[in-house]
Write a protein that holds these residues in place. Structure first.
Motif, PDB file in Angstrom:
ATOM      1  N   ARG A 146       0.832  -1.210   0.000  1.00 15.05           N
ATOM      2  CA  ARG A 146       0.000   0.000   0.000  1.00 15.05           C
ATOM      3  C   ARG A 146       0.864   1.257   0.000  1.00 15.05           C
ATOM      4  O   ARG A 146       0.611   2.198  -0.753  1.00 15.05           O
ATOM      5  N   VAL A 147       1.885   1.257   0.856  1.00  7.51           N
ATOM      6  CA  VAL A 147       2.754   2.438   0.979  1.00  7.51           C
ATOM      7  C   VAL A 147       3.522   2.677  -0.314  1.00  7.51           C
ATOM      8  O   VAL A 147       3.591   3.807  -0.828  1.00  7.51           O
ATOM      9  N   LEU A 148       4.120   1.620  -0.869  1.00  6.04           N
ATOM     10  CA  LEU A 148       4.893   1.776  -2.102  1.00  6.04           C
ATOM     11  C   LEU A 148       4.001   2.185  -3.268  1.00  6.04           C
ATOM     12  O   LEU A 148       4.384   3.021  -4.089  1.00  6.04           O
ATOM     13  N   THR A 149       2.820   1.602  -3.341  1.00  2.00           N
ATOM     14  CA  THR A 149       1.906   1.930  -4.435  1.00  2.00           C
ATOM     15  C   THR A 149       1.455   3.386  -4.342  1.00  2.00           C
ATOM     16  O   THR A 149       1.423   4.105  -5.346  1.00  2.00           O
ATOM     17  N   ALA A 150       1.123   3.814  -3.134  1.00  2.00           N
ATOM     18  CA  ALA A 150       0.692   5.207  -2.955  1.00  2.00           C
ATOM     19  C   ALA A 150       1.803   6.176  -3.324  1.00  2.00           C
ATOM     20  O   ALA A 150       1.552   7.246  -3.907  1.00  2.00           O
ATOM     21  N   ALA A 151       3.049   5.815  -3.022  1.00  3.22           N
ATOM     22  CA  ALA A 151       4.179   6.692  -3.335  1.00  3.22           C
ATOM     23  C   ALA A 151       4.478   6.706  -4.824  1.00  3.22           C
ATOM     24  O   ALA A 151       4.932   7.722  -5.371  1.00  3.22           O
ATOM     25  N   ALA A 152       4.234   5.563  -5.501  1.00  2.00           N
ATOM     26  CA  ALA A 152       4.577   5.460  -6.924  1.00  2.00           C
ATOM     27  C   ALA A 152       3.472   5.974  -7.836  1.00  2.00           C
ATOM     28  O   ALA A 152       3.743   6.454  -8.941  1.00  2.00           O
ATOM     29  N   ALA A 153       2.228   5.892  -7.401  1.00  2.00           N
ATOM     30  CA  ALA A 153       1.094   6.223  -8.263  1.00  2.00           C
ATOM     31  C   ALA A 153       0.918   7.737  -8.390  1.00  2.00           C
ATOM     32  O   ALA A 153       1.320   8.495  -7.511  1.00  2.00           O
ATOM     33  N   PRO A 154       0.304   8.165  -9.482  1.00  6.59           N
ATOM     34  CA  PRO A 154      -0.011   9.587  -9.629  1.00  6.59           C
ATOM     35  C   PRO A 154      -0.969  10.038  -8.534  1.00  6.59           C
ATOM     36  O   PRO A 154      -1.677   9.237  -7.934  1.00  6.59           O
TER      37      PRO A 154
END
Length: 203
Positions: A146-154
């Motif tokens: 969740r954390v990595l996705t939130a940081a990587a996503a627009p």
């Protein structure tokens, strides 16, 4: 003459499963095979001991019960990826690169283990107390995604995107069951690329 203590042994009834492994590792290997192929409920500690070629009493020297064996097997499917994620965090790559690397590694853990233990995640027994640590560690891994996705996503990405990524990674458990000859390396690349597309990042 002082009597000698009973030896904690494992008299063999045949050739060893894994000649270079410890007795504990052989028990885990046999249990993983039986749980994955016969089912957890249909597998007794007696069957596991027979598969290793030892007495049931010798198995109990290493494990208190069948639940402890399953818990250790399940934890081994998530802990390596948690450790890898911690290493990535210390190295500090860009979020998208870290996400791609973690997906590739995690898929590799699930696909290259000797037996497909991940299919046991859905067992009703896994919701009980003996498996608390596994559930906690799996949730930690989910939160990492969740954390990595939130940081990587627009900005403005769906709040459930990290959970979708986590689900996509674990979908390889079913793929391995249904397509046992699928090359792990190709699936690693395919899932990692699909995750970046899902997140909206240019590979």
């Amino acid at each position: 003459m002082k009597p000698q203590p009973a030896a904690v042994g494992r008299p063999r009834s045949g050739a060893r499963r894994l000649p270079a492994a410890t007795a504990r590792e052989e028990i885990l290997d046999a249990a993983a095979e039986l749980f994955a192929q016969r089912g957890y409920a249909a597998t007794s500690t007696r069957l596991i001991a027979e598969a290793v070629g030892i007495r049931q009493a010798s198995l109990y020297y290493h494990f208190d019960n069948k639940e402890q064996i399953l818990a250790e097997l399940l934890e081994a499917t998530v802990r390596p990826s948690l450790d890898y994620a911690a290493d990535l965090d210390r190295q500090g790559p860009a979020p998208a690169a870290a996400l791609h690397a973690l997906v590739t590694y995690d898929v590799g853990v699930l696909l290259t283990a000797r037996w497909n233990v991940g299919i046991l995640y859905a067992l009703p027994e896994v919701a009980t107390e003996p498996f608390n640590r596994f559930r906690t560690e799996r949730e930690r891994l989910r939160e990492t995604y969740r954390v990595l996705t939130a940081a990587a996503a627009p900005a403005g990405a769906d709040a459930f995107l990290g959970d979708l990524v986590f689900g996509l990674v674990e979908s390889v458990i079913g793929i391995r069951r249904d397509l046992p000859v699928a090359p792990p390396e190709e699936l690693q690349r395919a899932v990692a690329a699909a995750v970046l597309r899902l997140v909206g990042v240019d590979a």
